[in-house]
Write a protein that holds these residues in place. Structure first.
Motif, PDB file in Angstrom:
ATOM      1  N   VAL A  69       4.889   3.445   2.581  1.00  0.00           N
ATOM      2  CA  VAL A  69       3.817   2.447   2.516  1.00  0.00           C
ATOM      3  C   VAL A  69       2.489   3.192   2.592  1.00  0.00           C
ATOM      4  CG1 VAL A  69       2.745   0.430   3.571  1.00  0.00           C
ATOM      5  CG2 VAL A  69       5.234   0.675   3.615  1.00  0.00           C
ATOM      6  N   VAL A  70       1.636   2.952   1.604  1.00  0.00           N
ATOM      7  CA  VAL A  70       0.317   3.585   1.571  1.00  0.00           C
ATOM      8  C   VAL A  70      -0.681   2.626   2.210  1.00  0.00           C
ATOM      9  CG1 VAL A  70      -1.446   4.680   0.143  1.00  0.00           C
ATOM     10  CG2 VAL A  70       0.957   4.757  -0.569  1.00  0.00           C
ATOM     11  N   LEU A  71      -1.302   3.069   3.289  1.00  0.00           N
ATOM     12  CA  LEU A  71      -2.235   2.247   4.063  1.00  0.00           C
ATOM     13  C   LEU A  71      -3.670   2.702   3.828  1.00  0.00           C
ATOM     14  CD1 LEU A  71      -3.214   0.351   6.395  1.00  0.00           C
ATOM     15  CD2 LEU A  71      -2.591   2.203   7.975  1.00  0.00           C
ATOM     16  N   PRO A 133       9.519  -2.712   8.592  1.00  0.00           N
ATOM     17  CA  PRO A 133      10.283  -1.979   9.614  1.00  0.00           C
ATOM     18  C   PRO A 133      11.283  -0.982   9.041  1.00  0.00           C
ATOM     19  CG  PRO A 133      11.077  -4.236   9.407  1.00  0.00           C
ATOM     20  CD  PRO A 133       9.830  -4.155   8.598  1.00  0.00           C
ATOM     21  N   ASP A 134      11.621  -1.098   7.754  1.00  0.00           N
ATOM     22  CA  ASP A 134      12.596  -0.183   7.155  1.00  0.00           C
ATOM     23  C   ASP A 134      11.955   0.877   6.265  1.00  0.00           C
ATOM     24  OD1 ASP A 134      15.316  -0.545   7.984  1.00  0.00           O
ATOM     25  OD2 ASP A 134      15.170  -2.578   7.198  1.00  0.00           O
ATOM     26  N   CYS A 135      10.626   0.937   6.211  1.00  0.00           N
ATOM     27  CA  CYS A 135      10.014   1.998   5.412  1.00  0.00           C
ATOM     28  C   CYS A 135      10.324   3.348   6.060  1.00  0.00           C
ATOM     29  CB  CYS A 135       8.503   1.798   5.291  1.00  0.00           C
ATOM     30  SG  CYS A 135       7.551   2.145   6.784  1.00  0.00           S
ATOM     31  N   ARG A 136      10.358   4.396   5.238  1.00  0.00           N
ATOM     32  CA  ARG A 136      10.655   5.723   5.790  1.00  0.00           C
ATOM     33  C   ARG A 136       9.382   6.419   6.263  1.00  0.00           C
ATOM     34  NH1 ARG A 136      14.348   7.530   2.372  1.00  0.00           N
ATOM     35  NH2 ARG A 136      15.965   6.916   3.840  1.00  0.00           N
ATOM     36  N   TYR A 137       8.304   6.291   5.476  1.00  0.00           N
ATOM     37  CA  TYR A 137       7.063   6.961   5.826  1.00  0.00           C
ATOM     38  C   TYR A 137       5.882   6.022   5.655  1.00  0.00           C
ATOM     39  CZ  TYR A 137       9.832  11.234   5.282  1.00  0.00           C
ATOM     40  OH  TYR A 137      10.797  12.193   5.395  1.00  0.00           O
ATOM     41  N   LEU A 138       4.872   6.268   6.462  1.00  0.00           N
ATOM     42  CA  LEU A 138       3.573   5.617   6.331  1.00  0.00           C
ATOM     43  C   LEU A 138       2.552   6.697   5.997  1.00  0.00           C
ATOM     44  CD1 LEU A 138       1.236   3.558   6.897  1.00  0.00           C
ATOM     45  CD2 LEU A 138       1.511   4.119   9.319  1.00  0.00           C
ATOM     46  N   TRP A 139       1.826   6.491   4.901  1.00  0.00           N
ATOM     47  CA  TRP A 139       0.758   7.415   4.534  1.00  0.00           C
ATOM     48  C   TRP A 139      -0.569   6.706   4.673  1.00  0.00           C
ATOM     49  CZ3 TRP A 139      -0.595   9.314  -1.096  1.00  0.00           C
ATOM     50  CH2 TRP A 139      -1.654  10.227  -1.023  1.00  0.00           C
ATOM     51  N   PHE A 140      -1.368   7.140   5.642  1.00  0.00           N
ATOM     52  CA  PHE A 140      -2.723   6.605   5.771  1.00  0.00           C
ATOM     53  C   PHE A 140      -3.661   7.462   4.943  1.00  0.00           C
ATOM     54  CE2 PHE A 140      -6.972   6.953   7.582  1.00  0.00           C
ATOM     55  CZ  PHE A 140      -7.393   5.644   7.419  1.00  0.00           C
ATOM     56  N   LEU A 141      -4.439   6.803   4.070  1.00  0.00           N
ATOM     57  CA  LEU A 141      -5.421   7.489   3.242  1.00  0.00           C
ATOM     58  C   LEU A 141      -6.727   6.719   3.322  1.00  0.00           C
ATOM     59  CD1 LEU A 141      -5.965   9.832   1.289  1.00  0.00           C
ATOM     60  CD2 LEU A 141      -5.270   8.319  -0.594  1.00  0.00           C
ATOM     61  N   ASP A 142      -7.768   7.412   3.730  1.00  0.00           N
ATOM     62  CA  ASP A 142      -9.084   6.824   3.916  1.00  0.00           C
ATOM     63  C   ASP A 142      -9.590   6.150   2.640  1.00  0.00           C
ATOM     64  OD1 ASP A 142     -12.326   7.569   3.860  1.00  0.00           O
ATOM     65  OD2 ASP A 142     -11.591   6.850   5.789  1.00  0.00           O
ATOM     66  N   GLN A 143     -10.471   5.142   2.801  1.00  0.00           N
ATOM     67  CA  GLN A 143     -11.012   4.440   1.634  1.00  0.00           C
ATOM     68  C   GLN A 143     -11.888   5.339   0.762  1.00  0.00           C
ATOM     69  OE1 GLN A 143     -13.553   1.195   2.852  1.00  0.00           O
ATOM     70  NE2 GLN A 143     -14.847   2.511   4.102  1.00  0.00           N
ATOM     71  N   ASN A 144     -12.450   6.391   1.336  1.00  0.00           N
ATOM     72  CA  ASN A 144     -13.270   7.320   0.566  1.00  0.00           C
ATOM     73  C   ASN A 144     -12.406   8.464   0.032  1.00  0.00           C
ATOM     74  OD1 ASN A 144     -15.643   5.844   1.040  1.00  0.00           O
ATOM     75  ND2 ASN A 144     -15.922   6.827   3.017  1.00  0.00           N
TER      76      ASN A 144
END
Length: 311
Positions: A69-71, A133-144
């Motif tokens: 999931v890309v956040l 809840p079943d995603c393997r990874y969370l990728w946080f990427l800044d808005q900029n």
């Protein structure tokens, strides 16, 4: 002379001199014994029945749907709708290509209790793990920032254990250049649950990857502790992260520090490693104002759109 016959009294007292009370006491004891026996039999049944055997604790393993999931957290009060739509389009195209999902939080979505708005990224990450809840990874990427290489995936090019074994920065100050706390020299790629980079100023919290699981929830709860949010850190959640990474071995033991260009190239080399064609993502680091940031992003938006069209 005949003596009158008299029956002799018993030489001992009756065995139950309080016969009226003993039956009740005996019934009470028997009831306790019966209940204890029933509890024991129930326990034995639960332990020995075919489908009810006791199993040791086992941590829940997410199925990996979706894999990532890309956040991204959007600040609609500061940036134009045109710019933010370009950022969303970039994430959605990348997610659709690889079967990922996107999650767009907004500044103001959560009650921050007067904490700086940059803390939204942490509480939004908690929200993502609740929604997926079943995603393997969370990728946080800044808005900029923009994803520039649509071919690179988080699983194969960032979090693959063999690749991490080759590329992790080990036995190195967590906060350069003088931190006495260093990344673990014996850490293996398979043990990494939180992937992060550094720049010239310290840890960079604008792009990071978190492996979903119970450790991830522990980590986010620790990072989002009210004490840290209320403390007057100069860089809010970034300096709080530097604190917990250095002083909580449980967190440092799962931290994979990698080269900045792995997930976090900068648009210029003034503060860190500059973007080069082929890098996964680029962040616009010299955003003195939102309008300046949007102007800096224009050529990268064009490049990223071309890359997705040709992929």
């Amino acid at each position: 002379m005949h003596l009158a016959y008299h029956s002799r009294k018993a030489s001992s007292a009756p065995p139950f001199p309080r016969g009226a009370k003993m039956p009740g006491l005996r019934r009470s004891r028997l009831k306790v014994i019966a209940l204890a026996g029933f509890a024991l039999l129930t326990l034995l049944y639960l332990v020995t029945k075919p489908n009810g055997r006791h199993t040791p604790y086992k941590e829940y393993t997410p199925s990996g749907r979706p894999p990532v999931v890309v956040l991204t957290v959007l600040d609609e009060a500061k940036y134009s709708s045109t710019y933010l739509e370009a950022i969303k389009e970039n994430r959605i195209q990348y997610a659709e290509k690889h079967g990922y999902k996107t999650f767009f939080a907004k500044v103001g979505d959560y009650d921050m209790n007067n904490a700086p708005s940059s803390w939204t990224s942490v509480v939004a990450a908690r929200h993502v793990l609740t929604q997926f809840p079943d995603c393997r990874y969370l990728w946080f990427l800044d808005q900029n920032a923009l994803i520039m290489n649509p071919q690179r995936t988080i699983e194969a090019h960032v979090m693959d254990p063999a690749r991490l074994d080759e590329g992790m920065i080990k036995d190195y100050p967590v906060v350069p250049p003088d931190s006495i706390i260093k990344t673990f020299s014996h850490l293996r790629g398979r043990d990494v649950e939180f992937l992060l980079t550094q720049d010239k100023d310290g840890l960079s919290s604008g792009s990071w990857v978190l492996k979903n699981g119970e450790w991830a929830r522990f980590f986010l709860e620790t990072w989002f502790d009210p004490l840290y949010r209320s403390y007057n850190f100069q860089k809010a959640e970034t300096h709080a992260l530097e604190h917990i990474v250095q002083w909580h071995p449980t967190i440092l033991a799962r931290l994979g520090l990698v080269a900045q260009r792995t997930v976090n190239s900068y648009s210029t080399g003034d503060h860190g490693e500059a973007y080069q064609p082929g890098d996964l993502a680029v962040r616009f680091i010299d955003c003195s104002t939102p309008s300046a940031c949007e102007k800096e992003a224009e050529p990268y938006i064009a490049q990223s759109r071309a890359a997705f069209q040709s992929s």
